[in-house]
Design a protein around this motif. Structure first.
Motif, PDB file in Angstrom:
ATOM      1  N   LEU A  39       0.832  -1.198   0.000  1.00 31.02           N
ATOM      2  CA  LEU A  39       0.000   0.000   0.000  1.00 31.02           C
ATOM      3  C   LEU A  39       0.874   1.258   0.000  1.00 31.02           C
ATOM      4  O   LEU A  39       0.627   2.205  -0.727  1.00 31.02           O
ATOM      5  N   LEU A  40       1.909   1.202   0.813  1.00 29.08           N
ATOM      6  CA  LEU A  40       2.820   2.340   0.903  1.00 29.08           C
ATOM      7  C   LEU A  40       3.489   2.610  -0.440  1.00 29.08           C
ATOM      8  O   LEU A  40       3.536   3.738  -0.931  1.00 29.08           O
ATOM      9  N   VAL A  41       3.998   1.527  -1.059  1.00 30.34           N
ATOM     10  CA  VAL A  41       4.638   1.674  -2.361  1.00 30.34           C
ATOM     11  C   VAL A  41       3.637   2.226  -3.367  1.00 30.34           C
ATOM     12  O   VAL A  41       3.961   3.095  -4.176  1.00 30.34           O
ATOM     13  N   ALA A  42       2.385   1.756  -3.279  1.00 30.69           N
ATOM     14  CA  ALA A  42       1.360   2.227  -4.206  1.00 30.69           C
ATOM     15  C   ALA A  42       1.137   3.723  -4.046  1.00 30.69           C
ATOM     16  O   ALA A  42       1.075   4.462  -5.027  1.00 30.69           O
ATOM     17  N   VAL A  43       1.032   4.186  -2.805  1.00 31.36           N
ATOM     18  CA  VAL A  43       0.792   5.615  -2.574  1.00 31.36           C
ATOM     19  C   VAL A  43       1.950   6.443  -3.126  1.00 31.36           C
ATOM     20  O   VAL A  43       1.752   7.492  -3.726  1.00 31.36           O
ATOM     21  N   GLU A  44       3.186   5.960  -2.943  1.00 31.12           N
ATOM     22  CA  GLU A  44       4.332   6.725  -3.407  1.00 31.12           C
ATOM     23  C   GLU A  44       4.495   6.662  -4.923  1.00 31.12           C
ATOM     24  O   GLU A  44       4.914   7.618  -5.549  1.00 31.12           O
TER      25      GLU A  44
ATOM     26  N   ILE B  82       3.388  13.992  11.782  1.00 31.65           N
ATOM     27  CA  ILE B  82       2.847  12.915  10.947  1.00 31.65           C
ATOM     28  C   ILE B  82       3.940  12.256  10.114  1.00 31.65           C
ATOM     29  O   ILE B  82       4.188  11.060  10.213  1.00 31.65           O
ATOM     30  N   GLN B  83       4.639  13.076   9.315  1.00 28.17           N
ATOM     31  CA  GLN B  83       5.605  12.484   8.387  1.00 28.17           C
ATOM     32  C   GLN B  83       6.738  11.763   9.110  1.00 28.17           C
ATOM     33  O   GLN B  83       7.065  10.627   8.775  1.00 28.17           O
ATOM     34  N   HIS B  84       7.307  12.391  10.119  1.00 28.06           N
ATOM     35  CA  HIS B  84       8.476  11.792  10.745  1.00 28.06           C
ATOM     36  C   HIS B  84       8.162  10.537  11.563  1.00 28.06           C
ATOM     37  O   HIS B  84       8.834   9.528  11.384  1.00 28.06           O
ATOM     38  N   PRO B  85       7.128  10.548  12.422  1.00 24.92           N
ATOM     39  CA  PRO B  85       6.805   9.288  13.106  1.00 24.92           C
ATOM     40  C   PRO B  85       6.526   8.167  12.112  1.00 24.92           C
ATOM     41  O   PRO B  85       7.004   7.051  12.270  1.00 24.92           O
ATOM     42  N   PHE B  86       5.760   8.497  11.064  1.00 20.85           N
ATOM     43  CA  PHE B  86       5.422   7.495  10.066  1.00 20.85           C
ATOM     44  C   PHE B  86       6.679   6.958   9.385  1.00 20.85           C
ATOM     45  O   PHE B  86       6.834   5.760   9.195  1.00 20.85           O
ATOM     46  N   SER B  87       7.613   7.863   9.060  1.00 21.36           N
ATOM     47  CA  SER B  87       8.797   7.372   8.356  1.00 21.36           C
ATOM     48  C   SER B  87       9.708   6.571   9.287  1.00 21.36           C
ATOM     49  O   SER B  87      10.384   5.646   8.844  1.00 21.36           O
ATOM     50  N   ILE B  88       9.687   6.888  10.589  1.00 23.99           N
ATOM     51  CA  ILE B  88      10.462   6.059  11.523  1.00 23.99           C
ATOM     52  C   ILE B  88       9.875   4.650  11.566  1.00 23.99           C
ATOM     53  O   ILE B  88      10.600   3.652  11.506  1.00 23.99           O
ATOM     54  N   ILE B  89       8.542   4.573  11.639  1.00 24.83           N
ATOM     55  CA  ILE B  89       7.901   3.252  11.692  1.00 24.83           C
ATOM     56  C   ILE B  89       8.229   2.447  10.432  1.00 24.83           C
ATOM     57  O   ILE B  89       8.613   1.275  10.502  1.00 24.83           O
ATOM     58  N   GLY B 171      10.350  10.279   1.195  1.00 25.77           N
ATOM     59  CA  GLY B 171      11.539   9.488   0.881  1.00 25.77           C
ATOM     60  C   GLY B 171      12.765   9.971   1.649  1.00 25.77           C
ATOM     61  O   GLY B 171      13.497   9.170   2.226  1.00 25.77           O
ATOM     62  N   TYR B 172      12.952  11.297   1.697  1.00 32.25           N
ATOM     63  CA  TYR B 172      14.085  11.870   2.427  1.00 32.25           C
ATOM     64  C   TYR B 172      14.002  11.505   3.899  1.00 32.25           C
ATOM     65  O   TYR B 172      14.947  10.978   4.491  1.00 32.25           O
ATOM     66  N   ALA B 173      12.836  11.810   4.499  1.00 39.26           N
ATOM     67  CA  ALA B 173      12.674  11.551   5.930  1.00 39.26           C
ATOM     68  C   ALA B 173      12.934  10.080   6.223  1.00 39.26           C
ATOM     69  O   ALA B 173      13.675   9.733   7.144  1.00 39.26           O
ATOM     70  N   PHE B 174      12.351   9.232   5.386  1.00 38.72           N
ATOM     71  CA  PHE B 174      12.522   7.794   5.570  1.00 38.72           C
ATOM     72  C   PHE B 174      13.999   7.406   5.518  1.00 38.72           C
ATOM     73  O   PHE B 174      14.506   6.695   6.381  1.00 38.72           O
TER      74      PHE B 174
END
Lengths: 298, 294
Positions: A39-44, B82-89, B171-174
């Motif tokens: 799903l994540l890949v799809a969104v990106e 939102i973005q940073h917690p999500f990218s850490i996970i 992508g960067y944050a991740f």
């Protein structure tokens, strides 16, 4: 960013590092996990798939209830039309020219400054370093208005220099940071031995440091390429002569001429993004190392 | 040895050209900007000095300036909460993907590599009222009532912009956290596993605390990026509708080039630099304390 950032270590990733020991998922957890990742890949990625799909459609095909349409027949003329009418070769050449010169200058400046700042001893070292690092925080866009006036006064608007000089200046801090991080890992003994043999500083840089620095130089070159290739606001502000415009302008041209020809507009977008994607796929490791160098060792 | 490595002439030749360029392109322009911010120049004719008049005007009457700041804060919150917690996970989860790890990492990063120009044109097509992907998806899901003129509505436009920024920067944050996690020594994992730690415990009790310094730098970078934000906004909405998505840099641009109040634009420009510097100092100070508690 603070100015006292520790030196980044540029690690060579070994295979051993990639495997996390004892991590196996099973059953339902595994299924949920796979679905989530897909799903994540799809969104990106889906918006990009959509872009390439629409770049092959006839304009009339855009309106309808399907999300993705099989292009039948694929309208490759969108690409050839865009290529001709949006002056792609000229814009492409301009972008390439500006990028190449900028990259060469960025590499020269960041190696020279990085060397003086990490290897040599002088009094003003720390304040100069702090000043350069402050360049990372200062927003590029706050220099748009004054530079516009200054360039206008000295007749530099509508020249390649009006893009190259700011591109180089704003890329120096991060590039120098990456380069000097790499330099710190080079043993001082190498230079000491060379100095015993009577070598001077230029000799040290060219004969000893540069050959070892190749991976770091590749990294800053790729990062600089991406940032210059993708830059838009300065290119719009400082250049309004059509013969000097860079690649992002292709769509502006096209929107003017064929305001409803969405297929061709999407083809232009696809053509602009293909070089970046190719560069990324070719230099993934270089890019990863560069981006993470500054931020991870913080 | 020491004599050669502290030779003043060599140092001058290595540093001076770069510093000169740096001064010409960054520091002098900011001074020039400050100079013009004290005038009422319209960009063409003559002008006179009005002292801090522009600044007074900004702080007392200009509600759009306030909105622009608010939008930057909103974007900053979106990135940090939102973005940073999500990218850490995601960076933690991707460790469990085995041989797909590399492939997934590339897929996640691709949007970050494409020029903002392309991605914003793409997203403005997705948000398009007529053939846009978003409204079509809502049709298919039988949620036609939810269809919107996404970028034409002042509430939705800012949400859309924050979303696109998060999408593109993800992508960067991740990657930053991914590299941080990769730097965690593997013997720590092994020791914890031997002591019977579950993967969740492993990630929350061992990996997360070790990420703290990375987190600190990246939060500063994210917040400063939110204040610097320009291209996405400029290309998606140019600050509209009715200034509802104005950010400081788009605002200074439209003041100077569209409304021809060049002096005023420069005052905003100077404030933008000041705000970025202040935010960086405050964040650095406050978070250094927090990290010290570990």
């Amino acid at each position: 960013m603070n100015t006292k950032m520790a030196v980044p270590m540029i690690r060579k990733e070994s295979k051993r590092e990639n495997a996390v020991p004892g991590m196996k998922l099973s059953g339902v957890v595994r299924v949920i996990f796979v679905v989530f990742m897909l799903l994540l890949v799809a969104v990106e990625l889906f918006p990009l798939v959509w872009l390439f799909d629409f770049s092959l459609l006839k304009s009339g095909d855009f309106f309808g209830s399907d999300i993705l349409k099989w292009p039948n027949p694929a309208k490759w003329d969108n690409y050839s039309n865009a290529f001709k009418n949006a002056h792609i070769p000229l814009l492409f050449w301009n972008s390439l020219f500006v990028c190449t010169i900028s990259i060469v200058l960025i590499v020269i400046f960041s190696v020279a400054m990085g060397y003086a700042l990490t290897r040599m001893q002088w009094k003003l070292r720390k304040p100069v370093l702090a000043l350069i690092m402050a360049g990372m925080i200062i927003p590029i866009y706050s220099t748009l208005l004054p530079n516009f006036i200054v360039f206008n006064e000295i007749g530099m608007l509508n020249t390649y220099l009006a893009l190259i000089l700011p591109y180089v200046a704003f890329q120096i801090p991060i590039s120098m940071y990456i380069v000097s991080g790499f330099m710190e890992t080079i043993p001082k003994a190498l230079e000491e031995a060379a100095i015993m043999d009577g070598m001077n500083v230029p000799g040290l840089i060219f004969r000893i440091i540069l050959p070892i620095l190749k991976p770091a130089i590749a990294t800053i070159a790729v990062l600089s390429f991406l940032s210059c290739w993708n830059e838009f606001i300065m290119a719009v502000t400082y250049i309004d002569k059509s013969s000097l415009r860079t690649l992002p302008f292709a769509v502006v041209y096209f929107m003017g001429q064929y305001s409803s020809n969405y297929g061709a507009q999407f083809a232009v977008l696809a053509m602009i993004s293909i070089p970046s994607i190719l560069i990324y796929l070719l230099f993934t490791d270089q890019i990863n190392r560069g981006i993470t160098a500054g931020a991870v060792k913080g | 040895m020491h004599k050669i490595m502290s030779d003043r002439r060599t140092i001058f030749f290595l540093i001076a050209p770069g510093m000169l360029l740096f001064a010409m392109m960054i520091f002098i322009p900011i001074l020039v900007s400050f100079y013009y911010s004290l005038t009422n120049w319209d960009g063409v004719g003559g002008y006179e000095f009005i002292g801090f008049g522009n600044y007074k005007e900004i702080f007392s009457h200009d509600s759009v300036f306030g909105y622009s700041l608010l939008n930057s804060v909103l974007l900053g919150l979106g990135l940090v909460l939102i973005q940073h917690p999500f990218s850490i996970i995601i960076a933690m989860l991707i460790q469990y993907c085995g041989r797909w790890e590399k492939f997934l990492q590339v897929c996640i990063f691709i949007p970050a590599i494409i020029s903002t120009f392309v991605t914003t044109k793409l997203w403005s097509s997705i948000f398009d009222t007529q053939f846009g992907l978003l409204n079509q998806v809502l049709d298919i899901l039988r949620l036609s009532d939810w269809k919107q003129d996404w970028l034409g509505d002042s509430t939705w436009a800012i949400i859309c912009i924050i979303f696109v920024c998060m999408w593109q920067g993800f992508g960067y944050a991740f990657l930053l956290y991914y590299a941080g996690i990769k730097g965690v020594p593997k013997d720590l994992y092994e020791a914890a596993m031997l002591d019977g730690a579950s993967p969740i415990q492993l990630n929350t009790r061992i990996v997360l605390p070790l990420l703290a310094p990375v987190l600190r730098v990246n939060i500063v970078l994210a917040v400063v990026a939110a204040f610097k934000q320009m291209e996405t906004v400029y290309l998606l909405t140019s600050g509209g509708p009715a200034n509802s998505t104005q950010f400081l840099s788009t605002y200074l641009y439209s003041k100077a080039f569209r409304e021809s109040v060049y002096g005023y634009g420069n005052a905003i420009s100077v404030l933008l630099v000041v705000i970025c510097l202040i935010v960086t100092v405050i964040l650095n100070r406050s978070m250094r304390r927090e990290v010290g508690e570990y």
